[in-house]
Design a protein around this motif. Sequence first.
Motif, PDB file in Angstrom:
ATOM      1  N   LEU A 574       0.844  -1.187   0.000  1.00  0.00           N
ATOM      2  CA  LEU A 574       0.000   0.000   0.000  1.00  0.00           C
ATOM      3  C   LEU A 574       0.883   1.242   0.000  1.00  0.00           C
ATOM      4  O   LEU A 574       1.868   1.311   0.757  1.00  0.00           O
ATOM      5  N   PRO A 575       0.574   2.234  -0.819  1.00  0.00           N
ATOM      6  CA  PRO A 575       1.411   3.443  -0.870  1.00  0.00           C
ATOM      7  C   PRO A 575       1.304   4.260   0.410  1.00  0.00           C
ATOM      8  O   PRO A 575       0.322   4.157   1.157  1.00  0.00           O
ATOM      9  N   SER A 576       2.307   5.073   0.649  1.00  0.00           N
ATOM     10  CA  SER A 576       2.291   5.978   1.800  1.00  0.00           C
ATOM     11  C   SER A 576       1.237   7.063   1.585  1.00  0.00           C
ATOM     12  O   SER A 576       0.771   7.293   0.463  1.00  0.00           O
ATOM     13  N   TYR A 577       0.887   7.727   2.676  1.00  0.00           N
ATOM     14  CA  TYR A 577      -0.054   8.846   2.550  1.00  0.00           C
ATOM     15  C   TYR A 577       0.215   9.869   3.643  1.00  0.00           C
ATOM     16  O   TYR A 577       0.846   9.575   4.673  1.00  0.00           O
ATOM     17  N   ASN A 578      -0.267  11.068   3.402  1.00  0.00           N
ATOM     18  CA  ASN A 578      -0.106  12.171   4.350  1.00  0.00           C
ATOM     19  C   ASN A 578      -1.443  12.909   4.461  1.00  0.00           C
ATOM     20  O   ASN A 578      -2.017  13.322   3.452  1.00  0.00           O
ATOM     21  N   LEU A 579      -1.954  13.041   5.682  1.00  0.00           N
ATOM     22  CA  LEU A 579      -3.242  13.692   5.913  1.00  0.00           C
ATOM     23  C   LEU A 579      -3.034  14.955   6.747  1.00  0.00           C
ATOM     24  O   LEU A 579      -2.270  14.947   7.718  1.00  0.00           O
ATOM     25  N   VAL A 580      -3.730  16.025   6.386  1.00  0.00           N
ATOM     26  CA  VAL A 580      -3.667  17.285   7.117  1.00  0.00           C
ATOM     27  C   VAL A 580      -5.074  17.641   7.593  1.00  0.00           C
ATOM     28  O   VAL A 580      -6.041  17.551   6.822  1.00  0.00           O
ATOM     29  N   ASN A 581      -5.178  18.039   8.871  1.00  0.00           N
ATOM     30  CA  ASN A 581      -6.458  18.387   9.473  1.00  0.00           C
ATOM     31  C   ASN A 581      -6.357  19.771  10.102  1.00  0.00           C
ATOM     32  O   ASN A 581      -5.274  20.206  10.515  1.00  0.00           O
ATOM     33  N   ILE A 582      -7.478  20.440  10.236  1.00  0.00           N
ATOM     34  CA  ILE A 582      -7.498  21.770  10.854  1.00  0.00           C
ATOM     35  C   ILE A 582      -8.743  21.910  11.721  1.00  0.00           C
ATOM     36  O   ILE A 582      -9.817  21.419  11.367  1.00  0.00           O
ATOM     37  N   SER A 583      -8.582  22.538  12.884  1.00  0.00           N
ATOM     38  CA  SER A 583      -9.695  22.784  13.812  1.00  0.00           C
ATOM     39  C   SER A 583      -9.637  24.229  14.278  1.00  0.00           C
ATOM     40  O   SER A 583      -8.555  24.768  14.539  1.00  0.00           O
ATOM     41  N   LEU A 584     -10.805  24.839  14.420  1.00  0.00           N
ATOM     42  CA  LEU A 584     -10.909  26.213  14.901  1.00  0.00           C
ATOM     43  C   LEU A 584     -12.045  26.281  15.908  1.00  0.00           C
ATOM     44  O   LEU A 584     -13.167  25.856  15.620  1.00  0.00           O
ATOM     45  N   GLY A 585     -11.736  26.793  17.124  1.00  0.00           N
ATOM     46  CA  GLY A 585     -12.746  26.830  18.174  1.00  0.00           C
ATOM     47  C   GLY A 585     -12.774  28.157  18.904  1.00  0.00           C
ATOM     48  O   GLY A 585     -11.824  28.945  18.864  1.00  0.00           O
ATOM     49  N   LYS A 586     -13.889  28.384  19.598  1.00  0.00           N
ATOM     50  CA  LYS A 586     -14.047  29.608  20.405  1.00  0.00           C
ATOM     51  C   LYS A 586     -14.909  29.282  21.616  1.00  0.00           C
ATOM     52  O   LYS A 586     -15.875  28.521  21.527  1.00  0.00           O
ATOM     53  N   ASP A 587     -14.518  29.858  22.770  1.00  0.00           N
ATOM     54  CA  ASP A 587     -15.274  29.712  24.008  1.00  0.00           C
ATOM     55  C   ASP A 587     -15.968  31.025  24.341  1.00  0.00           C
ATOM     56  O   ASP A 587     -15.437  32.114  24.090  1.00  0.00           O
ATOM     57  N   PHE A 588     -17.158  30.916  24.943  1.00  0.00           N
ATOM     58  CA  PHE A 588     -17.907  32.080  25.412  1.00  0.00           C
ATOM     59  C   PHE A 588     -18.305  31.835  26.858  1.00  0.00           C
ATOM     60  O   PHE A 588     -18.734  30.728  27.205  1.00  0.00           O
ATOM     61  N   ASN A 589     -18.200  32.825  27.702  1.00  0.00           N
ATOM     62  CA  ASN A 589     -18.596  32.709  29.102  1.00  0.00           C
ATOM     63  C   ASN A 589     -19.908  33.435  29.344  1.00  0.00           C
ATOM     64  O   ASN A 589     -20.093  34.575  28.897  1.00  0.00           O
ATOM     65  N   PHE A 590     -20.814  32.777  30.079  1.00  0.00           N
ATOM     66  CA  PHE A 590     -22.073  33.377  30.516  1.00  0.00           C
ATOM     67  C   PHE A 590     -22.173  33.174  32.025  1.00  0.00           C
ATOM     68  O   PHE A 590     -22.563  32.093  32.480  1.00  0.00           O
TER      69      PHE A 590
END
Length: 632
Positions: A574-590
């Motif tokens: 099986l050939p090699s592979y490279n995966l890239v992921n991205i996450s973006l988050g924000k918190d809010f206080n009440f």
Amino acid sequence: MYFIPEDSTYSHFNDTLQIQEVDIYSNNSKKYVVGSKIESLSDIQKIDTEDGSLANILTKYTSIYVKSDAGGLSSIRFRGTSPNHTSILVGGLNINSLTLGYSNASNVPVYIFDNIAIQFGSSSATNGSGSIGGNINLGFNNNWTNGFKAEIKGQLGSFGENMIGSKIFVGNGKIESITRFYRYNINNNFPFLNTAYYNWETKSYTRDTQRFASINQLSLVEQVNFKISQKQNITSFIWITKNKHNSQPNMSDNGNTAYTGDAPIEEKDFRSWVLYNNNVHPIHYYIGAGYVRDKQIDYSDKTQNIGTERLVSNIGINQKISKKIKYQAGIKYKYIIPNVYAYDDDISEQHLDANISFFQKWNKIKYTVNIRKQWVTHFKAPLTPALGLEYKLTSSNYTSLNAIGNIQKSYRIPTFNDRYWNQEGYSGNANLKPEDGMNYEGGIKFIWNKNNTLLKLNAQYFYMDIDNWIMWINKSSRWEASNVQRVISRGIELSEDFLFSVNQLNFELTTNYTFNKATRESSINETDVIGQQLIYTPEHTFNSSWTTSYNKYKLIISDRFIGTRRYNQINGILPSYNLVNISLGKDFNFNKNKFSILLKANNIFSKEYQNQNNYAMPEINYHFSIKYSIKQ
């Protein structure tokens, strides 16, 4: 017990590295695994993947190879070993199937656990049979809640994915109840390039849509904890799961319109554990007991029942003789009753484990000695000693450089299927020997910490020699479990963790690289190729993640590289592979409450890849989650 980071160099980061009472190493303290490589996954890594399974977080944030398809079947492979050589531990329970010998990592939800720690290399001397490649410790915090708090989380994703989870904490500071709920579903009807079908007119492979790969999971955990006094407590949990996934068809079957195979596999598990800790006297002691019932139904055929029941109990002591000398000792007993349609006789089995561990710190040296002996009904298990060392080469106010190493004997008792399966041309072998191994590893750890900057570097060499490796081979038109091979696995693991903080801006860069050469050195099977890399064992794996947080925002970019892998002993690669992921988050206080959102895109470059030969994996996919936390 307390899981406490030992390095004083973490002092500048106390806001994120908290000292908590954690049931993560059961009563095998981290003190007694000197010289071993141990990684604890961070809170932000867990939050980023808590909508998924243990397979997801290991794949994204460690260099461990996880062989998986997209239909809910994942097996963990430490350092070239098989999934049978990995133990998954929760409290005093090893949750691996006693019939198969391993856990499906896709069925272990990250959300319900507070802590995940990984020990690389053999831990047979501390954890018993099967812990040859490594073990994973899943832990629940004992919060001693005073009042009420709760959280609820929901997620929507590509291909019909949805998840809902909740945690409810109620207590008066002495008695607490923690209820954890998790439900996950995905249709997995993703598009992919079907390389099993070539269109000669367009001179391209066919675009297809995955069928029959849905996953449905349900978990419920109830913890009840009672603090008798500051030095006495009772902790307990009940964990109920119901998991169902279709057997994902390979590309050839998926592209065949006549194929209508809906072949679900259903698993139902009940796991319970209660532990009494007494630290009143100089000799501390604990008593634990648990009950586990596992049941699997293949292809909706309820006549083909595969299940086990087991009673587990243990008792142990530990004492701090001085500031530099400690010891612990324990006995564990298991009574097991299998209920499997393919076993000929009514079978029951008893296991008795005795272990003792000794720790001493002397000048610049820390060392541990661990010894375990197991007795099994109708079976002879070996004595497993281990020696671990750590030597402080140099240290200052800002830096430390330590050399570490250990030597361990390891083993694995054959599974119930290996010994007793007798159905449809397959035959277990009651005369099997235990897999027998020697494990050596050594390396260095460097830490530099100054002015809100922390740098950790680790380099580790490992060498494992495993004899009597068990495989199923064809003998006179009948498949039989046999001690077939001798396998040697060796390699290098490099890791780096860099943290930088200024005002409200925080950066963290982590990288892991593994070179692993795992080869078959001898075999009784004449068709086995000697000296060749084992199937589904990449020589090179690499992952990195860059985390940036500012005020209440966080950004995570992660990268995962898997090198070429053999899927047979001929020329299948099986050939090699490279995966890239991205996450973006924000918190809010009440007021006292907290509201969090998280957006994720996985495989952002839509890389076509396979983790198992001829089985499709999803290309780019998206996730959106919301979490609301309440505190009163």
